[in-house]
Design a protein around this motif. Structure first.
Motif, PDB file in Angstrom:
ATOM      1  N   LEU A 184       0.866  -1.180   0.000  1.00  0.00           N
ATOM      2  CA  LEU A 184       0.000   0.000   0.000  1.00  0.00           C
ATOM      3  C   LEU A 184       0.899   1.225   0.000  1.00  0.00           C
ATOM      4  O   LEU A 184       1.840   1.313   0.794  1.00  0.00           O
ATOM      5  CB  LEU A 184      -0.900   0.025   1.235  1.00  0.00           C
ATOM      6  CG  LEU A 184      -1.680   1.330   1.478  1.00  0.00           C
ATOM      7  CD1 LEU A 184      -2.699   1.564   0.358  1.00  0.00           C
ATOM      8  CD2 LEU A 184      -2.365   1.308   2.842  1.00  0.00           C
ATOM      9  N   SER A 185       0.620   2.166  -0.891  1.00  0.00           N
ATOM     10  CA  SER A 185       1.391   3.405  -0.944  1.00  0.00           C
ATOM     11  C   SER A 185       0.469   4.603  -0.841  1.00  0.00           C
ATOM     12  O   SER A 185      -0.709   4.525  -1.228  1.00  0.00           O
ATOM     13  CB  SER A 185       2.200   3.486  -2.243  1.00  0.00           C
ATOM     14  OG  SER A 185       3.218   2.509  -2.263  1.00  0.00           O
ATOM     15  N   ALA A 186       1.031   5.681  -0.304  1.00  0.00           N
ATOM     16  CA  ALA A 186       0.304   6.942  -0.187  1.00  0.00           C
ATOM     17  C   ALA A 186       1.077   8.016  -0.937  1.00  0.00           C
ATOM     18  O   ALA A 186       2.307   8.083  -0.861  1.00  0.00           O
ATOM     19  CB  ALA A 186       0.132   7.328   1.276  1.00  0.00           C
TER      20      ALA A 186
ATOM     21  N   GLU B  29      -2.211  -2.136  -3.480  1.00  0.00           N
ATOM     22  CA  GLU B  29      -1.531  -3.081  -4.369  1.00  0.00           C
ATOM     23  C   GLU B  29      -0.412  -2.412  -5.158  1.00  0.00           C
ATOM     24  O   GLU B  29      -0.063  -2.850  -6.257  1.00  0.00           O
ATOM     25  CB  GLU B  29      -2.532  -3.739  -5.335  1.00  0.00           C
ATOM     26  CG  GLU B  29      -3.678  -4.473  -4.677  1.00  0.00           C
ATOM     27  CD  GLU B  29      -3.226  -5.715  -3.912  1.00  0.00           C
ATOM     28  OE1 GLU B  29      -2.202  -6.305  -4.305  1.00  0.00           O
ATOM     29  OE2 GLU B  29      -3.896  -6.080  -2.926  1.00  0.00           O
ATOM     30  N   SER B  30       0.173  -1.347  -4.580  1.00  0.00           N
ATOM     31  CA  SER B  30       1.241  -0.602  -5.270  1.00  0.00           C
ATOM     32  C   SER B  30       2.432  -0.420  -4.341  1.00  0.00           C
ATOM     33  O   SER B  30       2.278   0.074  -3.215  1.00  0.00           O
ATOM     34  CB  SER B  30       0.744   0.777  -5.716  1.00  0.00           C
ATOM     35  OG  SER B  30      -0.332   0.659  -6.616  1.00  0.00           O
ATOM     36  N   ASP B  31       3.619  -0.786  -4.835  1.00  0.00           N
ATOM     37  CA  ASP B  31       4.828  -0.488  -4.069  1.00  0.00           C
ATOM     38  C   ASP B  31       5.251   0.942  -4.384  1.00  0.00           C
ATOM     39  O   ASP B  31       4.607   1.651  -5.174  1.00  0.00           O
ATOM     40  CB  ASP B  31       5.934  -1.492  -4.392  1.00  0.00           C
ATOM     41  CG  ASP B  31       6.276  -1.546  -5.874  1.00  0.00           C
ATOM     42  OD1 ASP B  31       5.936  -0.590  -6.602  1.00  0.00           O
ATOM     43  OD2 ASP B  31       6.866  -2.553  -6.310  1.00  0.00           O
TER      44      ASP B  31
ATOM     45  N   ALA C 153       5.202   5.863  -7.497  1.00  0.00           N
ATOM     46  CA  ALA C 153       5.976   6.986  -8.034  1.00  0.00           C
ATOM     47  C   ALA C 153       5.669   7.202  -9.517  1.00  0.00           C
ATOM     48  O   ALA C 153       5.623   8.341  -9.996  1.00  0.00           O
ATOM     49  CB  ALA C 153       7.461   6.737  -7.829  1.00  0.00           C
ATOM     50  N   GLN C 154       5.431   6.105 -10.243  1.00  0.00           N
ATOM     51  CA  GLN C 154       5.053   6.220 -11.649  1.00  0.00           C
ATOM     52  C   GLN C 154       3.697   6.899 -11.784  1.00  0.00           C
ATOM     53  O   GLN C 154       3.490   7.735 -12.677  1.00  0.00           O
ATOM     54  CB  GLN C 154       5.030   4.839 -12.297  1.00  0.00           C
ATOM     55  CG  GLN C 154       6.403   4.190 -12.408  1.00  0.00           C
ATOM     56  CD  GLN C 154       6.311   2.737 -12.862  1.00  0.00           C
ATOM     57  OE1 GLN C 154       5.220   2.191 -13.062  1.00  0.00           O
ATOM     58  NE2 GLN C 154       7.472   2.097 -12.994  1.00  0.00           N
TER      59      GLN C 154
ATOM     60  N   GLY D 252       4.825  13.678  -2.923  1.00  0.00           N
ATOM     61  CA  GLY D 252       5.667  12.818  -2.109  1.00  0.00           C
ATOM     62  C   GLY D 252       5.046  11.443  -1.987  1.00  0.00           C
ATOM     63  O   GLY D 252       3.836  11.315  -1.793  1.00  0.00           O
ATOM     64  N   VAL D 253       5.866  10.398  -2.135  1.00  0.00           N
ATOM     65  CA  VAL D 253       5.390   9.017  -2.151  1.00  0.00           C
ATOM     66  C   VAL D 253       5.982   8.258  -0.972  1.00  0.00           C
ATOM     67  O   VAL D 253       7.191   8.370  -0.702  1.00  0.00           O
ATOM     68  CB  VAL D 253       5.778   8.323  -3.474  1.00  0.00           C
ATOM     69  CG1 VAL D 253       5.329   6.870  -3.465  1.00  0.00           C
ATOM     70  CG2 VAL D 253       5.192   9.070  -4.663  1.00  0.00           C
ATOM     71  N   ALA D 254       5.139   7.470  -0.294  1.00  0.00           N
ATOM     72  CA  ALA D 254       5.630   6.606   0.783  1.00  0.00           C
ATOM     73  C   ALA D 254       4.901   5.273   0.711  1.00  0.00           C
ATOM     74  O   ALA D 254       3.685   5.239   0.499  1.00  0.00           O
ATOM     75  CB  ALA D 254       5.402   7.257   2.142  1.00  0.00           C
ATOM     76  N   GLN D 255       5.653   4.171   0.880  1.00  0.00           N
ATOM     77  CA  GLN D 255       5.052   2.834   0.925  1.00  0.00           C
ATOM     78  C   GLN D 255       4.943   2.382   2.371  1.00  0.00           C
ATOM     79  O   GLN D 255       5.862   2.573   3.172  1.00  0.00           O
ATOM     80  CB  GLN D 255       5.901   1.833   0.122  1.00  0.00           C
ATOM     81  CG  GLN D 255       5.310   0.425   0.113  1.00  0.00           C
ATOM     82  CD  GLN D 255       6.154  -0.568  -0.670  1.00  0.00           C
ATOM     83  OE1 GLN D 255       7.057  -0.164  -1.410  1.00  0.00           O
ATOM     84  NE2 GLN D 255       5.875  -1.845  -0.515  1.00  0.00           N
TER      85      GLN D 255
END
Length: 422
Positions: A292-294, A349-351, A356-357, A382-385
């Motif tokens: 899960l990513s935010a 369901e995203s790393d 980031a893509q 900004g991306v965080a997993q």
């Protein structure tokens, strides 16, 4: 077969006939044809004995409610030697009224002259009363504001009232002989209809809120009660459906629900509902050990937009950004207006690399926008997993730090939070 035997058989048949049979002479002068024969069925129907009828005019059966126009038409047919059919009200010996259906035919002799008139009659009082009751019931059902639909045991429509027409857009003539399946919207699963039929087959009513489809394809909502109807032997013969239209109420409730979790300006989820979604996605990721990513996103230099062009322009830009974010994300992603010009995208369901893509796709889409006043817009992300041990607040905090790192590095860029999820 001899003539005598044939006559005996004919006489026996007439005497035992279910229909009332009356034979009169052919004289038409006042007081008109006189009765020469009445079978037992006629005597039972009229209350007169055979001897009381012989030599008398059938006019003795007429009374206040006998239709004079029908009697005049009868006399005209007799004068012209034509067959007559009609119905009217007659009166028994005891004065009680009854409805009769007539079929009168001239009887001709060997020379072709009319010698008698043969009248075959049947009392139709019960039938007319039943028809009147049906008409009264249909009139009452058509007067009600609720939709009424009646099907036979096989589910074939045999009656629909005017409210049904107004509610569904289907003319009654178009649905008779069909089944209520033509109203199905696809909003209810097979188990819903299975439960419906289980109740009905047990002789129980079924009541629920239905979402059906009108003839024009639009959906409508109704509170519907379907009840089995039984015949004289106690067997289920029909099903009666009574429906109250709830469309206006349901749509208002749905609108209130949308207001409860939607940001009015952008149409995206608001922060209150977004926090619930974040907790839901966090629980799913932890339970099934899925990534899960935010993504935290913030429009660059938005304060300057408000200060330079005013808040109306700023609101328009935020609405434009909301539309752009919706177009960029997947169906499984959740876009939330987190506050002001800040947005949160949840990417299940995203790393970090996949998220980031997605963030880069959003950045490019925003950079391609052109506003008549502001012209060029940019956004930082900004991306965080999610790591194996952190809570939701920690995930958002890391995405927020990555966002500020993108701001510090010159804006209009994507930064991934430090740390490898455990």
């Amino acid at each position: 077969m001899t003539t005598a035997l044939s006559l005996q058989m004919l006489e026996a048949a007439v005497e035992q006939c279910y229909d009332a049979i009356l034979v009169t002479g052919a004289e038409l002068d006042a007081p008109g044809p006189r009765i020469v024969y009445a079978n037992p069925a006629f005597c039972r129907m009229s209350g007169y004995a055979h001897e009381e009828l012989l030599g008398r005019s059938p006019r003795l059966l007429q009374g206040p409610e006998t239709d004079t126009a029908t009697i005049e038409r009868l006399r005209q047919c007799l004068r012209e030697g034509r067959r007559f059919e009609g119905t009217t009200v007659n009166y028994r010996k005891d004065g009680s009224r009854y409805c009769v259906e007539w079929h009168i035919s001239p009887v001709r002799d060997a020379q072709g002259r009319i010698s008698h008139f043969l009248s075959v009659q049947r009392e139709i009082t019960a039938r007319l009363q039943a028809e009147q009751q049906r008409e009264l019931l249909a009139s009452a059902l058509n007067a009600t504001a609720d939709s009424v639909l009646i099907t036979d045991r096989a589910g074939t429509i045999v009656f629909a009232n005017r409210a049904f027409e107004a509610q569904t857009g289907y003319p009654v003539a178009e649905v008779l002989g069909k089944t209520p399946r033509l109203l199905q919207s696809g909003q209810h699963g097979a188990d819903f209809y299975q439960q419906l039929w289980r109740n009905l087959e047990r002789g129980e009513s079924f009541r629920s809120t239905f979402t059906n489809r009108r003839r024009d394809g639009s959906l409508f909502h109704l509170e519907q009660t379907i009840t089995p109807a039984r015949d004289a032997d106690g067997r289920i013969s029909h099903f009666v459906s009574v429906s109250k239209d709830l469309t206006e109420r349901v749509e208002k409730e749905q609108a209130l629900q949308v207001l409860a979790f939607t940001d009015k300006l952008t149409g995206l989820y608001n922060r209150s509902f977004g926090e619930q979604q974040l907790t839901h996605e966090w629980n799913h990721a932890r339970r099934y050990r899925r990534p899960l990513s935010a993504i935290m996103a913030d429009l660059d230099h938005f304060k300057a937009v408000n200060d330079t062009y005013g808040h109306a322009c700023g609101d328009r830009i935020l609405a434009l950004l909301g539309d752009t974010l919706r177009r960029c994300v997947r169906k499984s992603d959740t876009v939330i207006r987190w506050g002001g010009e800040e947005f949160l995208i949840l990417a299940p369901e995203s790393d970090a690399e996949t998220a980031a893509q997605l963030a880069e796709r959003i950045r490019c889409a925003v950079a391609a926008l052109r506003d008549p006043q502001v012209q060029r817009l940019t956004i930082s992300l900004g991306v965080a997993q999610l790591s194996g041990s952190e809570e939701t607040a920690q995930l958002i905090e890391r995405a927020d730090r990555a966002l500020y790192a993108a701001k510090a590095a010159g804006r209009n860029r994507v930064e991934i939070a430090d740390g490898v999820p455990a």
